[in-house]
Design an enzyme around this catalytic site. Structure first.
Site, PDB file in Angstrom:
ATOM      1  N   GLY A  11      18.924  25.000  75.249  1.00 28.05           N
ATOM      2  CA  GLY A  11      17.874  25.341  74.277  1.00 28.05           C
ATOM      3  C   GLY A  11      18.465  25.939  73.009  1.00 28.05           C
ATOM      4  N   ALA A  22      31.191  30.592  62.028  1.00 31.93           N
ATOM      5  CA  ALA A  22      32.306  31.511  62.314  1.00 31.93           C
ATOM      6  C   ALA A  22      33.441  30.781  63.032  1.00 31.93           C
ATOM      7  CB  ALA A  22      31.800  32.674  63.167  1.00 31.93           C
ATOM      8  N   ARG A  72      20.043  18.033  76.571  1.00 28.15           N
ATOM      9  CA  ARG A  72      20.366  18.289  77.981  1.00 28.15           C
ATOM     10  C   ARG A  72      20.847  16.954  78.549  1.00 28.15           C
ATOM     11  NH1 ARG A  72      15.440  22.051  77.738  1.00 28.15           N
ATOM     12  NH2 ARG A  72      16.462  24.052  77.663  1.00 28.15           N
ATOM     13  N   SER A  73      22.122  16.906  78.933  1.00 28.22           N
ATOM     14  CA  SER A  73      22.742  15.624  79.308  1.00 28.22           C
ATOM     15  C   SER A  73      22.846  15.456  80.820  1.00 28.22           C
ATOM     16  CB  SER A  73      24.136  15.533  78.675  1.00 28.22           C
ATOM     17  OG  SER A  73      24.830  14.422  79.166  1.00 28.22           O
ATOM     18  N   ASP A 103      23.634  29.614  80.433  1.00 31.73           N
ATOM     19  CA  ASP A 103      24.449  29.489  81.648  1.00 31.73           C
ATOM     20  C   ASP A 103      24.541  28.052  82.173  1.00 31.73           C
ATOM     21  OD1 ASP A 103      21.877  29.547  82.527  1.00 31.73           O
ATOM     22  OD2 ASP A 103      22.164  31.117  84.037  1.00 31.73           O
ATOM     23  N   GLY A 104      23.504  27.227  81.945  1.00 33.89           N
ATOM     24  CA  GLY A 104      23.582  25.815  82.340  1.00 33.89           C
ATOM     25  C   GLY A 104      24.704  25.118  81.579  1.00 33.89           C
ATOM     26  N   THR A 126      21.170  32.275  73.932  1.00 33.77           N
ATOM     27  CA  THR A 126      19.853  31.915  74.468  1.00 33.77           C
ATOM     28  C   THR A 126      18.909  33.074  74.192  1.00 33.77           C
ATOM     29  OG1 THR A 126      18.501  31.621  76.453  1.00 33.77           O
ATOM     30  CG2 THR A 126      20.608  32.671  76.792  1.00 33.77           C
ATOM     31  N   ILE A 127      17.688  32.728  73.806  1.00 34.31           N
ATOM     32  CA  ILE A 127      16.743  33.818  73.516  1.00 34.31           C
ATOM     33  C   ILE A 127      16.411  34.597  74.785  1.00 34.31           C
ATOM     34  CG2 ILE A 127      15.757  32.617  71.535  1.00 34.31           C
ATOM     35  CD1 ILE A 127      13.204  32.223  73.349  1.00 34.31           C
ATOM     36  N   ASP A 128      16.609  33.990  75.957  1.00 38.80           N
ATOM     37  CA  ASP A 128      16.223  34.651  77.218  1.00 38.80           C
ATOM     38  C   ASP A 128      17.087  35.872  77.560  1.00 38.80           C
ATOM     39  OD1 ASP A 128      14.269  32.790  77.528  1.00 38.80           O
ATOM     40  OD2 ASP A 128      15.288  31.619  79.066  1.00 38.80           O
ATOM     41  N   ASP A 130      19.586  36.153  79.452  1.00 42.18           N
ATOM     42  CA  ASP A 130      19.787  36.261  80.897  1.00 42.18           C
ATOM     43  C   ASP A 130      21.199  35.841  81.324  1.00 42.18           C
ATOM     44  OD1 ASP A 130      19.493  33.611  80.212  1.00 42.18           O
ATOM     45  OD2 ASP A 130      18.156  33.096  81.860  1.00 42.18           O
ATOM     46  N   ARG A 155      -2.811  43.266  68.271  1.00 42.05           N
ATOM     47  CA  ARG A 155      -3.356  44.582  68.593  1.00 42.05           C
ATOM     48  C   ARG A 155      -4.465  44.969  67.604  1.00 42.05           C
ATOM     49  NH1 ARG A 155      -2.421  48.528  71.972  1.00 42.05           N
ATOM     50  NH2 ARG A 155      -0.461  47.833  72.858  1.00 42.05           N
ATOM     51  N   ARG A 163     -11.033  44.238  73.009  1.00 41.28           N
ATOM     52  CA  ARG A 163     -10.670  43.071  73.818  1.00 41.28           C
ATOM     53  C   ARG A 163      -9.390  43.293  74.605  1.00 41.28           C
ATOM     54  NH1 ARG A 163     -11.535  38.097  69.597  1.00 41.28           N
ATOM     55  NH2 ARG A 163     -13.785  37.958  69.873  1.00 41.28           N
ATOM     56  N   ARG A 172      11.328  31.808  81.618  1.00 42.37           N
ATOM     57  CA  ARG A 172      10.907  31.084  82.813  1.00 42.37           C
ATOM     58  C   ARG A 172      11.420  31.787  84.065  1.00 42.37           C
ATOM     59  NH1 ARG A 172      11.305  24.877  81.844  1.00 42.37           N
ATOM     60  NH2 ARG A 172      13.335  25.543  81.093  1.00 42.37           N
ATOM     61  N   GLU A 188      -0.057  47.668  77.791  1.00 42.24           N
ATOM     62  CA  GLU A 188      -0.664  48.371  78.930  1.00 42.24           C
ATOM     63  C   GLU A 188      -0.025  47.899  80.238  1.00 42.24           C
ATOM     64  OE1 GLU A 188      -2.643  47.938  76.077  1.00 42.24           O
ATOM     65  OE2 GLU A 188      -2.276  50.097  76.113  1.00 42.24           O
ATOM     66  N   LYS A 214      -9.263  53.868  77.574  1.00 44.10           N
ATOM     67  CA  LYS A 214      -8.747  52.819  76.673  1.00 44.10           C
ATOM     68  C   LYS A 214      -9.843  51.801  76.384  1.00 44.10           C
ATOM     69  CE  LYS A 214      -3.894  53.280  77.737  1.00 44.10           C
ATOM     70  NZ  LYS A 214      -2.603  52.650  77.669  1.00 44.10           N
TER      71      LYS A 214
HETATM   72  O1  F6P Z   1      15.723  28.831  75.821  1.00 47.61           O
HETATM   73  C1  F6P Z   1      15.243  29.228  77.084  1.00 47.61           C
HETATM   74  C2  F6P Z   1      13.789  28.937  77.181  1.00 47.61           C
HETATM   75  O2  F6P Z   1      13.258  29.455  76.031  1.00 47.61           O
HETATM   76  C3  F6P Z   1      12.993  29.450  78.375  1.00 47.61           C
HETATM   77  O3  F6P Z   1      12.527  30.755  78.275  1.00 47.61           O
HETATM   78  C4  F6P Z   1      11.889  28.455  78.447  1.00 47.61           C
HETATM   79  O4  F6P Z   1      11.311  28.416  79.700  1.00 47.61           O
HETATM   80  C5  F6P Z   1      12.583  27.188  78.102  1.00 47.61           C
HETATM   81  O5  F6P Z   1      13.597  27.546  77.189  1.00 47.61           O
HETATM   82  C6  F6P Z   1      11.723  26.099  77.565  1.00 47.61           C
HETATM   83  O6  F6P Z   1      12.529  25.156  76.933  1.00 47.61           O
HETATM   84  P1  F6P Z   1      12.207  23.627  76.717  1.00 47.61           P
HETATM   85  O7  F6P Z   1      10.785  23.552  76.295  1.00 47.61           O
HETATM   86  O8  F6P Z   1      13.162  23.234  75.648  1.00 47.61           O
HETATM   87  O9  F6P Z   1      12.456  22.962  78.008  1.00 47.61           O
END
Ligand code: F6P
Length: 322
Positions: A11, A22, A72-73, A103-104, A126-128, A130, A155, A163, A172, A188, A214
């Protein structure tokens, strides 16, 4: 080492371009040739490889996504695909590879290192957030800032209309984004894949918050926290509490856009150190960052070991939501 290649995989994440810049410029500074591989491992198999220079990466530090594109290959998951990739690298006289991804992507990087003895260094993006072996990965800071901006806006409406907003953020398999956005946004409740919470439990939390006075609520839901996502949760929660409920799925908005200062600096540091690592003879490692500084972590550890969420944040989020 005379000729490096660089690719982005998995991703996209804001700051990947700053890392590409860089790597390319450090390589040129060190007197090396450098080639760009387009479309990740798929491009490596299809020989989509072009030599670049310092000027090729001008005006990209501020851009989101990846100029090298990503894919993704499936063929690269097979030994035959990796053998073709290694042969293409050899045909270009390339003797070192930098892989920017999650990591993939590092699983693939490790395989080409292990099976073909090819020198490889990974850069975590990766934004995750992880990825084991680094406190932070490229893209995380920008993504949480984008999500937090949305939560702050929501908010306003939540408070004006009394609401409940369920805000689904990415993640994910991991709750790093949800946890940081939830704490910073004063949620909350924060629902994480690491802590399975049922719809009734969520509804109980909301009802109790109403009883404590609240009049509106924000619940942050990580993508992988609830079967079927926040939309599924909405129906169940609405039945139980008196609020009007709205669900907002932030989705891929969190992956794009201008990288933050932090992500640009992190990407620049990791790109620089990735090239230095290859020049020092380092290989089969990812360059990560922790409190001690830049670390070289074996790629095998990166995809075999799990990076846990910050349980201190989980605890304090519960306390501060009182
Ligand atoms: O980049 C990681 C991630 O943002 C996960 O949090 C998310 O589930 C996934 O990619 C979704 O990616 P795509 O829609 O490209 O499969």
């Amino acid at each position: 080492m005379k000729h490096l290649a660089i690719l982005t995989s998995g991703g996209d994440a804001p700051g990947m371009n700053a890392a590409i810049r860089a790597v390319v410029r450090t390589a040129v500074y060190e007197g090396l040739r450098i080639s760009a591989v387009y479309r990740g491992y798929q491009g490596l198999i299809e020989n989509d490889i072009v030599e670049v220079g310092a000027r090729s990466v001008a005006n990209i530090i501020q851009r989101g996504g990846t100029i090298l594109r990503t894919a993704r290959s499936k063929p690269f998951m097979e030994p035959a695909g990796r053998a073709t990739a290694a042969a293409n690298l050899a045909a270009h006289d390339i003797d070192g590879l930098v892989v920017i991804g999650g990591d993939g992507s590092f699983r693939g990087a490790y395989r080409i290192f292990e099976e073909h003895g090819f020198p490889v260094v990974g850069i975590p993006a990766t934004i995750d957030n992880d990825i084991y072996g680094t406190d932070v990965s490229i893209g995380f800071n920008t993504a949480i800032n984008v999500a937090l901006d949305a939560v702050d806006r929501l908010r306003d409406t939540a408070a004006s209309h009394d609401r409940l907003f369920l805000v689904e953020v990415m993640g994910r398999h991991s709750g790093h984004i949800a946890l940081h956005v939830g704490v910073a946004g004063g949620a909350e409740a924060i629902l994480l894949p690491e802590v399975k919470t049922g719809a009734d439990e969520v509804a109980d939390m909301i009802v109790k918050a109403q009883e404590r006075g609240k009049s509106s609520s924000i619940v942050i839901v990580a993508e992988g926290a609830y079967e079927g996502g926040a939309m599924n949760l909405q129906a169940r929660v609405r039945e139980r509490c008196g609020y009007e409920v709205r669900t907002v799925i932030l989705g891929h908005t969190q992956r794009g856009g201008t990288p933050s200062t932090r992500d640009r600096v992190l990407a620049s540091r990791l790109g620089f150190h990735a090239v230095r690592t290859l020049l020092d003879g380092g290989s089969g490692v990812m360059v990560g960052v922790d409190k001690r500084g830049i670390e070289r972590v074996p790629l095998k550890d990166v995809w075999e070991k799990h990076k846990d969420i910050d349980w201190e944040l989980v605890e304090l989020a519960g306390v501060l939501a009182i």
